[in-house]
Design an enzyme around this catalytic site. Structure first.
Site, mmCIF file in Angstrom:
data_model
loop_
_atom_site.group_PDB
_atom_site.id
_atom_site.type_symbol
_atom_site.label_atom_id
_atom_site.label_comp_id
_atom_site.label_asym_id
_atom_site.label_seq_id
_atom_site.Cartn_x
_atom_site.Cartn_y
_atom_site.Cartn_z
ATOM 1 N N LEU A 64 0.867 -1.168 0.000
ATOM 2 C CA LEU A 64 0.000 0.000 0.000
ATOM 3 C C LEU A 64 0.908 1.222 0.000
ATOM 4 O O LEU A 64 1.980 1.207 0.616
ATOM 5 C CB LEU A 64 -0.904 0.033 1.241
ATOM 6 N N ASP A 65 0.489 2.281 -0.672
ATOM 7 C CA ASP A 65 1.271 3.506 -0.647
ATOM 8 C C ASP A 65 1.381 4.030 0.781
ATOM 9 O O ASP A 65 0.532 3.737 1.632
ATOM 10 C CB ASP A 65 0.609 4.579 -1.523
ATOM 11 N N LYS A 66 2.402 4.835 1.027
ATOM 12 C CA LYS A 66 2.640 5.382 2.362
ATOM 13 C C LYS A 66 1.388 6.021 2.952
ATOM 14 O O LYS A 66 1.045 5.789 4.114
ATOM 15 C CB LYS A 66 3.765 6.419 2.290
#
Length: 347
Positions: free
Chosen positions: A137-139
């Protein structure tokens, strides 16, 4: 040395690709340069035949075997970072990742990541590539991720992901008033003008399919739910932006900033200061790699997304009150569904 053999299947849409480029997505825990090195050293075989040239092209459908050194590949420090574990047994964990937590160490983030936290929580994960992480998942995207605690479990989960058998459903808020749900089937690849970004690529992109459904409409925004059929980098962010409905707060693909007419200043300030993409991985289901049972988990949106939705709802209420009796009042708002099931998602 602790040598382990990892296996995967090259997808059929990789026809004509270089060997190294075709197998890097299958083993995301390793860099392309590391993969190339192993190919040249004779550690990669396709359908039982060793391939030693990274530039060789594949047909698609080949069975890949990759011999890796597990111990020396993972040197990240263990760090005591809190984890929100929603499910765990001897083989897998499901983590609810918070906003702001990077998944893997990398440039600019040498530590303080989910991987470092996993190594502290369960030291045996040092024997598993990437501490068992099988997808990302993106930050600044929150939500559910599955982590494998053993190499066989990781191999099984990666295979499920490749076959599109892991169900991932996201909640999002986009700029613009969507009229109806649908499906985006547009390939995604690196932006040729900016390698830090992804883009729709008619040629050179990977298959990417997102199904979306409108849950709630506001004056100039919409709350949606998205089911991924594939899992490309930034897929939802790129697909929604390609439709003209970028995610609220997206710093990369969300250049469009739209404020409803006569919106209260405090609501405007909230929207201007919402600095991350409004995206949450709210539902995850997969087949348990050992028991074969279906594991289904859900996680509520974080507080900032609830607050965003509340602000947009209150803006509608304020606007409706101000427009009572006006002939211009013809807006269509409201909640359509509370939770989208498999049957509700367009195929």
């Amino acid at each position: 040395m602790n040598k382990q053999t990892l296996t995967a299947t090259i997808p059929h849409d990789a026809l004509g690709e270089r060997l190294d480029m075709a197998i890097v997505p299958l083993f995301p825990e390793y860099s392309r340069s590391r993969i190339q090195k192993w190919i040249k050293e004779g550690n990669v075989s396709l359908d039982g035949v060793v391939w030693t040239k990274p530039k060789q092209t594949v047909l698609g459908g080949e069975q890949v075997s990759l011999l890796v050194d597990i111990v020396t590949d993972l040197n990240s420090p263990a760090q005591d970072i809190p984890l929100n574990i929603v499910y765990e047994d001897d083989d897998v964990m499901v983590i609810n990742k918070p906003v702001g937590l990077v998944v893997h160490p990398g440039a600019g983030n040498p530590d303080g990541t989910l991987m470092n936290a996993l190594l502290f929580y369960h030291p045996d994960l040092r024997e598993v590539p990437r501490a068992g992480i099988v997808h990302r998942l993106d930050k600044d995207t929150s939500g559910l991720m599955v982590v494998a605690k053993t190499i066989p479990a990781q191999t099984h989960l990666v295979d499920q992901l490749q076959r599109h058998e892991v169900e991932r459903i996201y909640d999002a808020v986009v700029v613009g008033k969507m009229s109806i749900g649908g499906t985006v089937n547009q390939p995604i690849g690196r932006n040729p003008k900016d390698r830090t970004k992804m883009a729709i690529r008619a040629f050179g992109g990977k298959e990417a399919v997102s199904h979306y459904r409108v849950l709630e409409r506001f004056r100039e925004h919409s709350r949606i739910r998205v089911k991924l059929e594939t899992g490309r980098t930034h897929q939802i962010r790129v697909h929604m932006a390609s439709l003209g409905y970028p995610l609220v707060g997206d710093p990369v693909y969300g250049k469009r900033f739209k404020i409803p007419k006569n919106m209260m200043e405090e609501f405007v300030d909230f929207l201007r200061n919402f600095k991350r993409q409004a995206l949450h991985a709210g539902a995850l289901s997969f087949t348990h790699p050992v028991t074969g049972k279906c594991i289904k988990k859900k996680a509520e949106m974080p507080d900032d997304m609830f607050e965003l939705i509340d602000v947009l709802r209150e803006d509608v209420e304020v606007f409706e009150s101000s427009m009572q009796g006006s002939d211009d009042f013809d807006y269509d708002y409201g909640v359509e569904v509370e939770w989208v099931t498999d049957e509700d998602i367009p195929k």
